[in-house]
Design a protein around this motif. Sequence first.
Motif, PDB file in Angstrom:
ATOM      1  N   ASP A  60       0.821  -1.215   0.000  1.00 48.94           N
ATOM      2  CA  ASP A  60       0.000   0.000   0.000  1.00 48.94           C
ATOM      3  C   ASP A  60       0.856   1.267   0.000  1.00 48.94           C
ATOM      4  N   ALA A  61       1.977   1.250   0.705  1.00 48.04           N
ATOM      5  CA  ALA A  61       2.838   2.437   0.766  1.00 48.04           C
ATOM      6  C   ALA A  61       3.371   2.800  -0.622  1.00 48.04           C
ATOM      7  N   MET A  62       3.769   1.788  -1.406  1.00 51.46           N
ATOM      8  CA  MET A  62       4.265   2.051  -2.756  1.00 51.46           C
ATOM      9  C   MET A  62       3.117   2.530  -3.648  1.00 51.46           C
ATOM     10  N   LEU A  63       1.929   1.986  -3.456  1.00 56.26           N
ATOM     11  CA  LEU A  63       0.750   2.448  -4.197  1.00 56.26           C
ATOM     12  C   LEU A  63       0.518   3.928  -3.924  1.00 56.26           C
ATOM     13  N   GLU A  64       0.526   4.302  -2.657  1.00 57.21           N
ATOM     14  CA  GLU A  64       0.262   5.697  -2.260  1.00 57.21           C
ATOM     15  C   GLU A  64       1.343   6.651  -2.750  1.00 57.21           C
ATOM     16  N   LYS A  65       2.549   6.147  -2.924  1.00 59.04           N
ATOM     17  CA  LYS A  65       3.636   6.984  -3.442  1.00 59.04           C
ATOM     18  C   LYS A  65       3.413   7.334  -4.917  1.00 59.04           C
ATOM     19  N   HIS A  66       2.760   6.424  -5.666  1.00 55.96           N
ATOM     20  CA  HIS A  66       2.639   6.615  -7.108  1.00 55.96           C
ATOM     21  C   HIS A  66       1.238   6.998  -7.595  1.00 55.96           C
ATOM     22  N   ILE A  67       0.294   7.136  -6.674  1.00 53.93           N
ATOM     23  CA  ILE A  67      -1.055   7.603  -7.011  1.00 53.93           C
ATOM     24  C   ILE A  67      -1.331   8.820  -6.137  1.00 53.93           C
ATOM     25  N   GLU A  68      -1.721   9.915  -6.775  1.00 56.07           N
ATOM     26  CA  GLU A  68      -1.917  11.172  -6.043  1.00 56.07           C
ATOM     27  C   GLU A  68      -2.849  11.007  -4.847  1.00 56.07           C
ATOM     28  N   LYS A  69      -4.008  10.370  -5.070  1.00 58.28           N
ATOM     29  CA  LYS A  69      -4.951  10.153  -3.968  1.00 58.28           C
ATOM     30  C   LYS A  69      -5.615   8.791  -4.168  1.00 58.28           C
ATOM     31  N   VAL A  70      -5.322   7.861  -3.268  1.00 60.28           N
ATOM     32  CA  VAL A  70      -5.933   6.536  -3.329  1.00 60.28           C
ATOM     33  C   VAL A  70      -7.258   6.616  -2.568  1.00 60.28           C
ATOM     34  N   PRO A  71      -8.392   6.447  -3.271  1.00 60.44           N
ATOM     35  CA  PRO A  71      -9.679   6.500  -2.569  1.00 60.44           C
ATOM     36  C   PRO A  71      -9.770   5.390  -1.511  1.00 60.44           C
ATOM     37  N   ASP A  72     -10.391   5.696  -0.383  1.00 59.28           N
ATOM     38  CA  ASP A  72     -10.548   4.709   0.694  1.00 59.28           C
ATOM     39  C   ASP A  72     -11.212   3.432   0.184  1.00 59.28           C
ATOM     40  N   LEU A  73     -12.122   3.577  -0.756  1.00 62.19           N
ATOM     41  CA  LEU A  73     -12.840   2.434  -1.313  1.00 62.19           C
ATOM     42  C   LEU A  73     -11.874   1.410  -1.940  1.00 62.19           C
ATOM     43  N   ALA A  74     -10.739   1.872  -2.427  1.00 56.42           N
ATOM     44  CA  ALA A  74      -9.766   0.966  -3.052  1.00 56.42           C
ATOM     45  C   ALA A  74      -9.312  -0.112  -2.074  1.00 56.42           C
ATOM     46  N   TYR A  75      -9.085   0.263  -0.829  1.00 56.31           N
ATOM     47  CA  TYR A  75      -8.626  -0.704   0.170  1.00 56.31           C
ATOM     48  C   TYR A  75      -9.703  -1.745   0.459  1.00 56.31           C
ATOM     49  N   ASP A  76     -10.964  -1.306   0.490  1.00 56.70           N
ATOM     50  CA  ASP A  76     -12.066  -2.254   0.686  1.00 56.70           C
ATOM     51  C   ASP A  76     -12.155  -3.221  -0.488  1.00 56.70           C
ATOM     52  N   LEU A  77     -12.025  -2.687  -1.717  1.00 62.18           N
ATOM     53  CA  LEU A  77     -12.087  -3.546  -2.911  1.00 62.18           C
ATOM     54  C   LEU A  77     -10.974  -4.590  -2.881  1.00 62.18           C
ATOM     55  N   MET A  78      -9.773  -4.183  -2.511  1.00 67.45           N
ATOM     56  CA  MET A  78      -8.650  -5.125  -2.456  1.00 67.45           C
ATOM     57  C   MET A  78      -8.871  -6.174  -1.361  1.00 67.45           C
ATOM     58  N   ASP A  79      -9.347  -5.732  -0.207  1.00 62.41           N
ATOM     59  CA  ASP A  79      -9.560  -6.658   0.912  1.00 62.41           C
ATOM     60  C   ASP A  79     -10.665  -7.667   0.630  1.00 62.41           C
ATOM     61  N   LEU A  80     -11.704  -7.236  -0.073  1.00 61.94           N
ATOM     62  CA  LEU A  80     -12.866  -8.098  -0.306  1.00 61.94           C
ATOM     63  C   LEU A  80     -12.740  -8.967  -1.552  1.00 61.94           C
ATOM     64  N   SER A  81     -11.767  -8.686  -2.403  1.00 56.11           N
ATOM     65  CA  SER A  81     -11.615  -9.432  -3.652  1.00 56.11           C
ATOM     66  C   SER A  81     -11.223 -10.874  -3.373  1.00 56.11           C
ATOM     67  N   THR A  82     -11.802 -11.776  -4.146  1.00 57.72           N
ATOM     68  CA  THR A  82     -11.484 -13.197  -3.998  1.00 57.72           C
ATOM     69  C   THR A  82     -10.390 -13.630  -4.978  1.00 57.72           C
ATOM     70  N   LYS A  83      -9.994 -12.731  -5.885  1.00 57.80           N
ATOM     71  CA  LYS A  83      -8.897 -13.015  -6.805  1.00 57.80           C
ATOM     72  C   LYS A  83      -8.100 -11.736  -7.000  1.00 57.80           C
ATOM     73  N   PRO A  84      -6.885 -11.835  -7.548  1.00 59.79           N
ATOM     74  CA  PRO A  84      -6.088 -10.620  -7.744  1.00 59.79           C
ATOM     75  C   PRO A  84      -6.893  -9.570  -8.529  1.00 59.79           C
ATOM     76  N   THR A  85      -6.846  -8.349  -8.023  1.00 58.32           N
ATOM     77  CA  THR A  85      -7.643  -7.271  -8.609  1.00 58.32           C
ATOM     78  C   THR A  85      -6.762  -6.077  -8.931  1.00 58.32           C
ATOM     79  N   THR A  86      -6.842  -5.645 -10.174  1.00 57.93           N
ATOM     80  CA  THR A  86      -6.135  -4.464 -10.653  1.00 57.93           C
ATOM     81  C   THR A  86      -7.123  -3.311 -10.616  1.00 57.93           C
TER      82      THR A  86
END
Length: 186
Positions: A60-86
């Motif tokens: 997540d730290a590297m993600l936040e370094k390269h994306i101006e603003k990571v929406p909070d919803l992104a973390y929920d989507l990653m946590d709830l995904s049952t397969k790798p999610t881009t």
Amino acid sequence: MTEEINKCIEVLENGGLILYPTDTVWGIGCDATNEEAVQKVFRLKQREDSKALICLVANDAMLEKHIEKVPDLAYDLMDLSTKPTTIIYDNPRGIAKNLIAADNTLAVRVASDKFCSYLIGKFKKPIVSTSANISGNNTPNSFQNIDQAILKGVDYVVNLHREKQNSSASSIIRLSNDNTVKVIRE
């Protein structure tokens, strides 16, 4: 695994291409901050550079370094995904210009595979991840199905997980800063 990671880093630092097992399918990778290396990927895949590529980050730290603003919803989507999610994000930064889509977005996945996470973490920069096929051809579901042109066109082929079978591509979700969600690929 350490030896493989060190060989990959040497190639990546010199602007080369690697063929490596990801958390989804075998991928062609390069330093995502190096425009010349990214151009080599487009040439090898015989792909228009207007078609965006995916980028892998270690955490997540590297993600936040390269994306101006990571929406909070992104973390929920990653946590709830049952397969790798881009996830496609708005306003990337610190990335090769030819990796950023015309609408100023970037497709990023936090790698869940142990090898990828260690490699990217030790490299300390995002790595391009695009399926190991010529553009327009089917994505190979195993190492044995990778086209000879791809095998010969990279600078290093990782010698791990070559027996891995039946992998599938990641889900792709477009997440705008206004929290609009659009499923691109399930």
